[in-house]
Structure formats: structure tokens, C-alpha cells
Design a protein around this motif. Sequence first.
Motif, mmCIF file in Angstrom:
data_model
loop_
_atom_site.group_PDB
_atom_site.id
_atom_site.type_symbol
_atom_site.label_atom_id
_atom_site.label_comp_id
_atom_site.label_asym_id
_atom_site.label_seq_id
_atom_site.Cartn_x
_atom_site.Cartn_y
_atom_site.Cartn_z
ATOM 1 N N TRP A 111 0.841 -1.206 0.000
ATOM 2 C CA TRP A 111 0.000 0.000 0.000
ATOM 3 C C TRP A 111 0.872 1.252 0.000
ATOM 4 O O TRP A 111 0.687 2.156 -0.796
ATOM 5 N N LEU A 167 0.163 10.596 -4.933
ATOM 6 C CA LEU A 167 -0.338 11.720 -4.138
ATOM 7 C C LEU A 167 -1.294 12.596 -4.930
ATOM 8 O O LEU A 167 -2.155 13.266 -4.368
ATOM 9 N N PRO A 226 -5.944 11.853 -5.090
ATOM 10 C CA PRO A 226 -6.470 11.654 -3.731
ATOM 11 C C PRO A 226 -7.783 10.866 -3.690
ATOM 12 O O PRO A 226 -7.973 10.068 -2.778
ATOM 13 N N GLN A 229 -7.168 7.148 -4.169
ATOM 14 C CA GLN A 229 -6.400 6.657 -3.030
ATOM 15 C C GLN A 229 -7.284 6.508 -1.795
ATOM 16 O O GLN A 229 -7.175 5.530 -1.061
ATOM 17 N N ALA A 230 -8.151 7.463 -1.585
ATOM 18 C CA ALA A 230 -9.034 7.401 -0.419
ATOM 19 C C ALA A 230 -9.949 6.187 -0.516
ATOM 20 O O ALA A 230 -10.143 5.449 0.459
ATOM 21 N N LEU A 252 -7.950 3.045 0.291
ATOM 22 C CA LEU A 252 -7.559 2.940 1.687
ATOM 23 C C LEU A 252 -8.750 2.567 2.575
ATOM 24 O O LEU A 252 -8.612 1.837 3.551
ATOM 25 N N ARG A 253 -9.933 3.039 2.201
ATOM 26 C CA ARG A 253 -11.133 2.678 2.975
ATOM 27 C C ARG A 253 -11.286 1.169 3.061
ATOM 28 O O ARG A 253 -11.730 0.641 4.065
ATOM 29 N N VAL A 287 -4.319 -1.855 7.227
ATOM 30 C CA VAL A 287 -3.365 -0.782 6.970
ATOM 31 C C VAL A 287 -3.694 0.402 7.870
ATOM 32 O O VAL A 287 -2.820 0.983 8.517
ATOM 33 N N ARG A 288 -4.983 0.730 7.938
ATOM 34 C CA ARG A 288 -5.383 1.907 8.720
ATOM 35 C C ARG A 288 -5.163 1.703 10.206
ATOM 36 O O ARG A 288 -4.825 2.616 10.933
ATOM 37 N N HIS A 311 -1.873 15.210 5.107
ATOM 38 C CA HIS A 311 -2.399 14.736 3.834
ATOM 39 C C HIS A 311 -3.815 14.190 4.053
ATOM 40 O O HIS A 311 -4.093 13.618 5.110
ATOM 41 N N PRO A 312 -4.735 14.377 3.081
ATOM 42 C CA PRO A 312 -6.108 13.886 3.277
ATOM 43 C C PRO A 312 -6.179 12.400 3.650
ATOM 44 O O PRO A 312 -7.108 11.981 4.343
ATOM 45 N N LEU A 313 -5.188 11.607 3.219
ATOM 46 C CA LEU A 313 -5.240 10.177 3.531
ATOM 47 C C LEU A 313 -4.968 9.913 5.019
ATOM 48 O O LEU A 313 -5.367 8.884 5.554
ATOM 49 N N PHE A 319 -7.572 8.727 7.733
ATOM 50 C CA PHE A 319 -8.114 7.370 7.743
ATOM 51 C C PHE A 319 -7.445 6.478 8.788
ATOM 52 O O PHE A 319 -7.887 5.368 9.057
ATOM 53 N N PHE A 320 -6.318 6.931 9.325
ATOM 54 C CA PHE A 320 -5.505 6.055 10.184
ATOM 55 C C PHE A 320 -5.870 6.170 11.654
ATOM 56 O O PHE A 320 -6.189 7.257 12.142
ATOM 57 N N ASP A 321 -5.796 5.046 12.356
ATOM 58 C CA ASP A 321 -5.862 5.078 13.816
ATOM 59 C C ASP A 321 -4.674 5.889 14.325
ATOM 60 O O ASP A 321 -3.610 5.867 13.707
#
Lengths: 496, 384
Positions: A137, A145, A148, A151-152, A155-156, A161-162, B4-6, B9-11
Motif C-alpha cells: 500500500w 499523491l 487523492p 487513493q481514499a 484505503l477505505r 493498513v489503517r 495529507h487527506p489520507l 483514515f488512520f488510527d
Amino acid sequence: MSDDYDAIVIGAGNAGLSSAATLQRGGRRTLLLERHNIPGGAATSFVRGRFEFEVSLHQLGGMGNGPLRQVLDQLDVTRRLKFLEERDLYRTVVPGVLDITLPADWQGVADAIEDSFPGNRARVESFLELCQEVGSWQLVARASLHQPQEQAAWLRGLPRVRRNGLRPAKEVLDEYFDDDRIKHVLASYWSYNGQPPSTLPFMDLARILTLYLEYKPYHLRGGSQAMSSAMLDSFLEAGGDVRFDSNVAEIRTRQGTVVGVRLDNGDEYDARMVVSNASAVTTYTRMLDPTVVPDSVLRDLRSRKLGISGTITYLGLDATARELGFTAGTNMITSELAENTVRDSMHSLDPTPYVVASCYDVDPIGFAPPRASHVAIFSVQYGRVWDTLAPEDYARAKYAYAQSQLDLVEVISPGLRDVIEEAEVATPHTLRRYLGHPGGAIYGFDQDITDSWLFRDADLKPNVPGLFLLSAWTTAGGYNPTIVTAARFSQRLLQL
Amino acid sequence: MPAHPLARFFDHVDDVTAEIARREAGGVAHPAAVDDEIAVCHPKQLDLVVAEVITETATTKTFRLRRATGELLPPFQAGQYISLRLQIDGVRTSRAFSVSSSPTERRHYDLTVRRVPGGCVSNHLLDTITPGDRLVSSGPIGTFHYNPLFHGEDLVFLAGGSGVTPAMSMIREVVNRGLPRTLHLVYGSRRADDIIFRAELDQIARGCPEITVDHVISEPDADWSGPTGFLSAAVVERLAGPLRGRMTYVCGPPAMYAYQLRQLDRMGHPRRRVRLEANGIALPAGEDHDWPADVDPTAEVTVAVRGRGAFRTPRNRALLDALEDNGFQLEASCRSGECSMCRVRVVRGSVFTAAEARLRTSDRDFGFTHSCAAYPVTDVEVDF
Ligand SMILES: Cc1cc2nc3c(=O)[nH]c(=O)nc-3n(C[C@H](O)[C@H](O)[C@H](O)COP(=O)(O)OP(=O)(O)OC[C@H]3O[C@@H](n4cnc5c(N)ncnc54)[C@H](O)[C@@H]3O)c2cc1C
Ligand SMILES: Cc1cc2nc3c(=O)[nH]c(=O)nc-3n(C[C@H](O)[C@H](O)[C@H](O)COP(=O)(O)OP(=O)(O)OC[C@H]3O[C@@H](n4cnc5c(N)ncnc54)[C@H](O)[C@@H]3O)c2cc1C
Ligand code: FES
């Protein structure tokens, strides 16, 4: 002197070369200025007696069919080089505690760990699966980049990963394993990022493991200097101009916008676009008129820490790798399992508890004469600790430190001292001298989680109109990140 | 700092942004005066003033140099050299000289210079330089020095002529610091009155058990009762005893090296226990047996410098010298093929590179050479 260029690149390190070649091949008249007399920055070599020495490259990541390979193909560089795939990832040794060699293969890693520490196969496999997911990822996301939305959406759909990306590697390893020896072995690559496991972002450990396991580790015939020269060749062939022994003192601006550069000898060159491969600190605080640098940039700089440097002992040895007991190219040797010992040593001149010993003649890169071999011993250190020495004590201190590195390597290579034919020691001062970076930092800023591109994308934007920074100071340190990011970013500059 | 907008999403994302905010508030500026920091040990240039000129022999003088600013000179390792940058008869050039004084003395560097018949720099120094004159040099550099990682504590030094200068610095250091290290100097000169530092060497040898000195004379007169000839295997073995792995330093005129290495080979001394000081190019182009047979070494060719002009020069003039003769300036330090400072790219044509040049593998592959050890064979174009 005045000359019209579309772009000027300051510094012929990995990122500078990659950017200059991309811009020139894309039709921009580009001038590359380098303060040293040879291209490469850290990606270089030097000669002593019968030996040539690789300065920095332990293992090249991202070849195979990985990102670096794609960029080198695009830059017409691959055909000029000979790449050597390595069989092993690394050998990790803690004297009296463990000695294990991991092959460069996902399944092979699981097998090797099962052999040495039976009963852990399932945990290792699921840990590696997580690494692969997070690592893959990160490699793709970092390069995308500019997309976006896509990518969003992606990632959802990646909950693991999150959940794990921002955690320290140690926390994730603790969750998967009880045996400290296994954690130690799997975190061996911490030094390629510079943070020991408790501050190493899991995301980065995963990326590094993926880079080498998915795309394999490589060495290069002629060393990293060959790749630097090949990138320069591609740049020159496309009509680029290069000037060595050219130290840029100032980035000239007019009404806040870049108009060119001035060398320390007074020569001036004009261009409306300047790419700096020099450190972010030097670029913003030494090269520019302070009134053109936004406060937000200075605030950002202050919030960063200077990253790690290192002390490296280069050895030319009058014996073969086999005679010396080197079975793997990359050897991580630590005196004990406790992380604190290693962490403290990064701020100290006391005998080192940790080395990476690279032998370049397990898969020979051609730098040692027949029946001899070339070994580099690296210990991570912050540059600051060397500043405490008086100049006249420097030489003694560096040899004393190197002696402690030899002591550790003799654990796997007894008698190594008896066959030394050449030995040079480079410290953070040496790296500072050759790269021009504060603290002799080799990966830019300290790469803990606050340094992640997820939080620091501002550097790749023009904070000063016409100026772009491309280096380990603005992306992750290492060959693959600097070369790949610089090429991709410069591709986008071609659209401007 | 906006993430960054991403990131969102992260913990744990808030922990990281909070930490960054904390550091932004409490951070300090970084040291950025890197060039000043580097200059402490590796100044780009040393401005020197001649404090004293000491006559050593009929052909040799020591120039005692202090820093023009009055500050201490940078530290060096005994055996290292500095490169003097000079302008003589309108030509800018440079020459390397080992520091003969002790590294424990940082108020001055001594350079001890012997006259080379016909040599432009040595004659200039000996005939024109007097106390109060200014000189400019590089900082100390060079790899011919003691290295505790593998040299051991029992050393032999084979010196010829002015090659004694680095030995003198090493010996002075052993004495001044009281180092637990023995050094046996076997020093060859042509005549007894050519011996440089004779009085001081003999005095140290008498008073200091760590240091032994033997003089060997190749053209002795009737008064000389000591050893004679060159530093042959037999002479070295008789004076210094069996070498048995003792680190052996060799410094002298370029022509001495091939001979000295043969003698050491004959003694069964492994090459890894020999340190050679680079000291010029032994064989002028044309006399080297690898020089292309059908090419006249004295004939002229054209050397072009990319985008900056061209000139004619004889093939047996090293590119570096020829470039300097014609007003081009490039960095140079050892002028012996070793340091790589004088590296140039050969864009067109071919050059002969002497064996002394320590080229990187990739330099060979990508068309670079060391101009101090390279001679133009055809018309060439170079870039630097
Ligand atoms: C010992 C060691 C081992 C390493 N091992 C590995 C490894 O195994 N794998 C890996 O991927 N990475 C490794 N790295 C890291 C990697 O080498 C670096 O992160 C990378 O090369 C940095 O590239 P860069 O583009 O940022 O430029 P740098 O290499 O830092 O070069 C910057 C260039 O800019 C020039 N410059 C600076 N200021 C000026 C100025 N004012 N005017 C003109 N020029 C200027 C410098 O002279 C230099 O050439 C290692 C590094 C070291 C030192
Ligand atoms: C690392 C190092 C350390 C050294 N340390 C010392 C030291 O401590 N003391 C010391 O005395 N020397 C030392 N040397 C050697 C020193 O550099 C030489 O002695 C120096 O080159 C002599 O200078 P020169 O200008 O007189 O001779 P050069 O000009 O270099 O001439 C060398 C030879 O070329 C011939 N020549 C010169 N000009 C011409 C011309 N125009 N046409 C044809 N032929 C010509 C001369 O006849 C002479 O034989 C050192 C050298 C090195 C590399
Ligand atoms: S000046 Fe040192 S290699 Fe030429």
C-alpha cells in the motif's frame, strides 16, 4: 557569467541526478551543479591501493520489477548497468543468543524462522502477510499523491493498513510474537530507516521488507558509483550541462520568485526553476534571502530533528569471503537483545553494540582484486556526538570507535584483523564534509512517524515560487525513495 | 501543519498531529553553517606565512609556515601532506609536500624541500622564498600515515632522499607523545652530505630506544664507513632484521618503488604489509612499456576543453600540466594519480593513463580519467 537554462539542479546526489535526467530528457535545458568533483553524493566509491570501496549501498531495493526498475528504464539507465540479485536478505547475529540467515523470499523467511524457533510458523506467516499488505500500500500510495480520490477509496477498503500503519514496529511485533529473538530478527532492517523498533513506524518496516522481499535485494557491478555515472551519462547524452567543483552559495530571487543561482566563486546562472538536492535546512536557511522564506517553512523545519548519520569502517581484506567466514552479504550483529543499549549508543562514542557488516564479495561487485574482499562496517550514530571532540582528538576517537566495530565483526569473522590491507574510517564529520548536510545526516530528518509523507507533504510544494526540494530531506532516505520520487516529481514539473 | 487527506483514515492520527504541534512550538533552529564546521579540519584553503627558512643540506631547505591569521593550523596525521598552490611565470600550478614537523605542533607546519634539477616549483621555492612571504595551500590530506587498526606497534620505514620527510614527522610524533611504538628507519641517500635531518635523527636514535636509524649511502666517498648501495633485500634484512609482518613504509623518488617492491617480494614480505607514498608518475609517457608502440610521444596533438577553447601540446605532457600551461585551472592535490581531484571526462579521442592512476571502475567504464596521470594519444576533447 550568465547562461539561460530552463532549470538548474543543485547537487548530483541520487535525487539530483534523477531529476536532472528527467528534466533534460523531457526537453528542459538543464544545468546540474555539484560541489564535489564526482556525481553521486552518498552513491559513490573511492579507491585505496588495490581496492575500490562502496561508500553507501548495502542493498538496492525496488529493482526486480519494482518502482526503481521502472524509473531506471524510463531514464534509459538500466542498459548501462549490470545488476546482481542477492540470494539472502540478511544474517542476524546476537553472540550466544541467535545466528540466523533469512533468504530473500517471503516463504523462505517463514521457513528459516521456523527452523530456528519452532512452533511459530503461523504467527510469522500472518505477520509477513500484514507487512506485505501495508508495504505494498505504502509503495503505491506514496507515488499517487496526485490522485487523492482513488487513493481514499482504496484505503477505505484496507482496515489493517489503517489500524497498524502509524503504530511503532515494536508494538505490532509484540502483538504477534512472544519470543524476543524473533522480534529482533524481523526488525533487523531498523537501521535502514534509522529508528530502533520502538520508534520505527511499522509502515516503514513493512515498506522496507516488501521492497526487498517482493522485488529482491540487489548489488551493482561497479557499485553505486556506476549507477550515478550512468544517470549522469543519460543526462549528458540528452544534452544536459554539468559543472563539478561548483558550490552553490545562493538561490537568487526577484520579488520573491526564483531567477537563478550564484556559486561561492561569484559565478551566476539564470533559470526560472531551481531544484535543490541540498538539505532542506541549508536550502531554506542559508541559500535564500530570509524575507522570501514563509514562516510556515521555518516552523516546519524547527519541528524536525536532524536524522541519523553513521560511522563506517571500510576494509580491504587479503582473504576471500569464504575464508573470512562471510556467508551472507549483509550481516546485522548486535551484542545483546535490549533495544536501549543500541538506542543509547547512537548518542555515544563508547564501544558500539551494533554493526551492519556488508561483504561485497559474497556476490562480487568487482571492487576487490582476486582472492581478496571488501567489507564495510556501519553503525548508526547521530552527528552531534562527534561535535563534542576537540579537533586534535578526532583521529584517535575514530580509530577507537572503529576498533569496537572490528571486535563485533570478529564474532562472525575471527582473524579478520590479521588480513587487513586497507582501512579507512568515515564518521558523521566525513559525511558532512562530502554531502554538505548538517550533522552529516544520510536520510534527511529523523524518520519517526512525524516525518511521514502523510504529515509532511509541504516540502514538495513550491514554498518559494520556482524552487523545488528533492532529496532524502523531503522523502524517505534510501536509493529507491530518492530516485523514484525525484523522477516522478520531475515528470510533473514537465507539465508546468 | 495540515496532514495529507489520507492521514485521517488512520488510527492514532491525532496523536501524531499533536506531537508535531508540540514540536513546532518547542523546536529550535538547526545548525546550518555546515561549511564553517567543515573548515575546522578541512579548510578549502590555508593562507600561510613563511616564518623561517632553515637550510638542511646544500640542496634542501625547510620552510616553516604559520597561519596568516595567527590561529592554530588544522590537525593532521603524521605522514600527510599539503598541496601548495602557486603561480610561477604566469602559470598556476600546485605541488604536494609532506609535513615534516610533528602533528603535536599546530603553530606551524614544516615543509622540507629538495631541489629537483629542472623542476619549476622546487627551484622557485628554494631560490625565491624568504621569511615573511605568503603561500597558499590545501588543508592536510593523504593516506600515507599510521593506522592503528592494522599497522601494529613495530614499524619499518624505507626512505630515499626527500622521502624521509613523512618519516621525520612520524618519528617526532613517537618521541613527543611517548608512544609505545618502535620505528626502524632505513634511509638511503646518494652522499653523506645529502642526508636530511642527520643530526636530529641520530640524536633521537641515541636517546630513544623506540627509534632506530640507519643511513645507507649509494655513492660513498672514502670517509663513509657505514652501509652502502641501495636498500636491497640483503641490506634491509641486515639492518632491520627479519620483517616478519612488520608494517613497512616506503617513500622516495618514484623510480625507487618498483625496485623496493621487488626487494620486499624477495624477502617474502606480503604486499598488505607495505604502505607506499604516491610520489609522482614513475615513467614518463613514451618510456612506459604499455605506451602504444607506433605513437611518437614527443609529437604534438590538440587538446580541446569543451566549450572553452583548445591548444596544442606534446603527447608526453600530462593533461593536467598541459591544461595549467594553457591557463585552465582545475583542482589537483597529489599529482600522482591517487586522490582523484583532477578527474576529467574524455569526451572525444583517446588518452594513455599511467598505472599509478587509481581510477574507479565506473570511471574507466564511463570515460573519466585522472588528468595528472593521463597523456593525450590522439587529438582529444575533455570536460571538467
Ligand atoms: C553508509 C551509508 C549506507 C547507506 N545504505 C543504504 C542502502 O543500503 N540502501 C539504501 O537504499 N540507502 C542507503 N543509504 C542512504 C542513501 O545513500 C541516501 O539516502 C541517498 O543516497 C540520499 O540521496 P539524496 O538524493 O538525498 O542526495 P545526497 O546523496 O545526500 O547528495 C546531495 C548532493 O548535493 C550536493 N550538494 C549539497 N549542497 C550543495 C551545494 N550548495 N552546491 C552544490 N551541490 C551541493 C552534495 O555534494 C551531494 O552530491 C546509505 C547511506 C549511507 C551514508
Ligand atoms: C604526497 C606527496 C608528498 C611529497 N612530499 C615531499 C616532500 O616532503 N619533500 C619534497 O622534496 N618532495 C615531496 N614530494 C614530491 C614533490 O611534490 C616533488 O618534489 C615536486 O614535484 C618537485 O617539484 P618540482 O616543481 O621541482 O618538479 P616538477 O615540476 O614536478 O618536475 C618533475 C620532473 O619533471 C621535469 N620537468 C619539470 N618541468 C619540466 C618542463 N617544463 N619540461 C620538461 N620537463 C620538466 C623536471 O626535470 C623533474 O625531473 C611529495 C609528493 C607527493 C605526491
Ligand atoms: S591530482 Fe591527485 S589524482 Fe591527479
